[in-house]
Enzyme design. Structure first.
Site, PDB file in Angstrom:
ATOM      1  N   GLU A   1      71.594  38.149  58.382  1.00  0.00           N
ATOM      2  CA  GLU A   1      70.277  38.309  57.566  1.00  0.00           C
ATOM      3  C   GLU A   1      70.536  37.575  56.084  1.00  0.00           C
ATOM      4  OE1 GLU A   1      71.750  40.709  59.383  1.00  0.00           O
ATOM      5  OE2 GLU A   1      70.031  41.604  60.593  1.00  0.00           O
TER       6      GLU A   1
ATOM      7  N   HIS B   1      69.976  53.656  60.472  1.00  0.00           N
ATOM      8  CA  HIS B   1      68.568  52.944  61.112  1.00  0.00           C
ATOM      9  C   HIS B   1      67.471  53.808  60.519  1.00  0.00           C
ATOM     10  CE1 HIS B   1      71.431  50.857  63.280  1.00  0.00           C
ATOM     11  NE2 HIS B   1      70.753  50.226  63.894  1.00  0.00           N
TER      12      HIS B   1
END
Lengths: 381, 327
Positions: free
Chosen positions: B60, B129
């Site tokens: 990322e 998450h």
């Protein structure tokens, strides 16, 4: 003659070799596609190996390069003085000793088409690309006439027209950005390249490794240049790098790499010519340039981590003195002409100080400018 | 108008904009050959080819930085996060680079980039998450933050985000990708960034909620209506810039406000909205502004705990009754 030597020419035998070998039920390494005779292939560009004529540089351009290197040197010497007078604040990282890299690179580029991105030691490459001396000094003074309108300071020089893409303060963070600039070059169908400079400290950031992988994976016109000035702030390369031969990092990303003596502007220029040519064919690469910073990491650095003997020895390699000797030995100019160049450069720098002094501080209203392109953005107050 | 799933509305916005402007590309993990981790980009590789729909390695920091450089050099990237939880790996690129380079260059560069993906909790996924990041990002000048609650807004706001010359973080939700709704098929359907939607007009209490919390707000409103109250529900749709005007006008009318926000409570979106309401409408308030946030804990895994962790319609309903002094 161009004398870069292939130190080890053995090509990596395989990238993903699939030949399975099995002897007596024992798997040889090659089953997994591992090159058993893995060796690093790289080029070296040594000092004193190139003449200007071999590189296609005219006598006139050699003198222009000398002037350019001297401009960077005199500009920063004056900036250091102005820092002492508290005209300049914050961090001031000087490039003194590394000018052969900026000038040697600029001479190999199509300035305004090819782009450069670098870290916070950015005055040298900015001036080498032709940024306005007045605007550069005014930026250090934090004035509205500065190249970033007084909002960036020393670490954040930008010039969109010259494709000088900064000037970045977080170590390594600009390397993926440089890779994206290369991505856009290719996407738009240009044959332009993106050169990302960073220091020996930055190569340990994940950002470099992610960027190098992406550049090679996507075949981008990117050149990664590690300016190894031996010290990441006060940490010597050997104390930070498990593998101090930084050029070897290219192996992991299937890129060509070179090792360059950064004290000779012609060695740098030759390496850049070669690597830019590769990049124009969408072959990314890594260059390690060994150089030396004569001043501290920043103005507050007493430099206790290195000895006077080391400093003195390195000063004999001064890239500006080297070019000066080259010019005189090859009779490209006499000492009088070189002194005149120095005088002109000093005058240009003094004029920039005057410009910076006279440029106003930014209006307070400008604090809300240059954040969004949206003109009526409703800032909270 | 056509009935689309939220994922289809997002895809329609990207497809239409990419057909309109070839400088737009989509990049992210599994967006191309896998057809999208949540099938948002399904079929786009076939439509646009590998030059414009690009799979990345799991990096990322690298590919967000790449998008920023591409934007700086004339392109209009759409970068997909598989979830905004993974955007943390690219935090340096978002906060130090894309939000600030324009400023530090004195306005020489612009960054027309969209960073999009699902944000917030999506069930029993545990703490890494399930975080809502809009309050963290929205504190940074230089970014715009959009968070959508329905397919029509998704399309209209994403098209605006893609056409915007400033960096936009566009927040969706795994839980809502399958949600269906009527969506405009106007190729220039643009909902302006920075405009809230008054979803239900009422006069008794203002309930504010975005993304999934909008639906929590609506459910609480239904419960209140069944008891004879008349709540107003506002979906801010954009977190930065916030449509303060619409919110203040509503509070001046209802004199009471409850904010539902999936952020953890400390320095949350609700905190900021609550502060602004007390400053701008103090004399109009008949009760303290209340908020219903996720708990002040990491998100837990166990079914009963994650249900307890999330802001609920029941808690929102109770908070509304409290500001209505109906208890």
């Amino acid at each position: 003659m161009a004398s870069e030597t292939k130190k080890k020419t053995t090509k990596r035998t395989t990238k993903r070799a699939s030949t399975a070998a099995k002897k007596n039920g024992v798997h040889e390494q090659s089953e997994f596609g591992v090159a058993e005779d893995l060796k690093v292939s790289f080029n070296t560009y040594q000092a004193g190996a190139y003449t200007h004529t071999e590189l296609g540089i005219s006598e006139e351009r050699v003198l222009a390069m000398y002037e350019n290197m001297l401009l960077q040197r005199r500009f920063e010497e004056r900036a250091a003085q102005m820092y002492g007078k508290q005209k300049i604040a914050g961090f001031l990282h000087l490039y003194i000793g590394q000018e052969a890299i900026s000038t040697g690179t600029a001479e190999a580029m199509r300035i305004g088409e090819d782009s450069v991105i670098t870290a916070y030691r950015d005055h040298g490459i900015g001036l080498a690309l032709g940024m306005d001396t007045n605007a550069c000094m005014a930026e250090l003074f934090g004035k509205i006439g500065g190249c970033s309108r007084g909002k960036g300071g020393s670490m954040h020089y930008f010039d969109a027209k010259l494709k000088m893409m900064g000037g970045h303060g977080i170590v390594g963070a600009h390397i993926p950005v440089g890779t994206g600039i290369a991505f856009a070059n290719k996407y738009k169908g240009e044959d332009t390249v993106s050169i990302s400079f960073f220091g020996d400290g930055a190569i340990h950031q994940g950002a470099f490794h992610e960027a190098a992988n992406l550049a090679s994976l996507y075949d981008l016109p990117a050149i990664f240049v590690v300016e190894n000035n031996q010290y990441a702030m006060g940490t010597a390369v050997e104390r930070a790098a498990a593998e101090p031969d930084l050029y070897k990092q290219a192996l992991s990303y299937d890129m060509t790499s070179s090792l360059v003596n950064g004290m000779d502007v012609f060695s740098v220029n030759k390496a850049m010519q070669d690597h830019i040519a590769m990049a124009r064919e969408n072959k990314p690469s890594l260059i390690e340039i060994r150089t030396y910073r004569y001043r501290g990491h920043s103005m507050s650095d007493p430099g206790n981590y290195r000895t006077k003997e080391e400093m003195d020895a390195k000063k004999d390699e001064d890239p500006i003195l080297r070019l000066k000797s080259y010019i005189l030995e090859n009779k490209l100019a006499d000492i009088g002409a070189l002194d005149t160049i120095d005088d002109n450069v000093k005058a240009e720098v003094m004029e920039s100080v005057e410009f910076a002094e006279n440029s106003p501080f930014p209006d307070l209203d400008t604090i809300y400018e240059d954040i969004y392109t949206q003109k009526d953005y409703p800032f909270l107050t | 108008m056509a009935e689309l799933q939220l994922r289809e509305a997002i895809r329609a916005a990207m497809v239409e904009e990419m057909q309109r402007d070839e400088n737009i590309f989509l990049m992210g993990e599994e967006v191309a050959e896998y057809n999208g981790a949540y099938k948002v980009s399904e079929g786009m590789l076939d439509m646009f080819g590998p030059k414009r729909v690009i799979d990345t390695p799991i990096a990322e920091n690298g590919f967000v930085g790449l998008g920023i450089g591409a934007a700086m050099n004339g392109l209009r990237p759409i970068i997909e996060f598989m979830t905004f939880n993974f955007s943390m790996v690219a935090m340096d690129q978002i906060i130090n680079n894309v939000a600030k380079i324009r400023y530090m260059s004195g306005g020489q560069f612009k960054f027309p980039i969209v960073l999009r993906g699902p944000n917030g909790a999506a069930g029993q996924l545990a703490a890494t998450h399930n975080t809502s990041f809009e309050s963290i990002f929205s504190t940074i000048p230089g970014l715009k933050i959009v968070s959508i609650s329905n397919p029509d807004d998704a399309k209209g706001l994403l098209k605006s985000a893609i056409r915007d010359d400033d960096p936009v973080l566009f927040m969706e939700s795994e839980k809502m990708y399958g949600m269906k709704g009527e969506v405009s098929d106007d190729p220039d359907y643009l909902i302006p960034i920075g405009k809230a939607r008054v979803a239900r007009e009422g006069k008794d209490v203002t309930i504010i909620g975005h993304n999934k919390s909008y639906w929590v707000a609506m459910k609480a409103a239904e419960m209140l209506v069944s008891e004879g109250f008349d709540p107003e529900v506002i979906d801010p749709r954009t977190i930065r810039p916030l449509d303060l005007e619409t919110i203040i006008a509503s509070v001046k009318k209802t004199n009471r406000c409850v904010i539902v926000d999936e952020s953890n409570p400390y320095a949350s979106v609700a905190s900021e909205i609550g502060f602004l309401i007390q400053r701008e409408a103090f004399d109009y308030l008949d009760a303290p502004v209340l908020r219903v946030n996720a708990k002040d804990t990491p998100a837990p895994y166990a079914k009963n705990l994650i249900e307890f962790y999330m802001p609920s319609a029941e808690d929102t309903y109770k908070a509304c009754r409290q500001v209505l002094y109906a208890n």
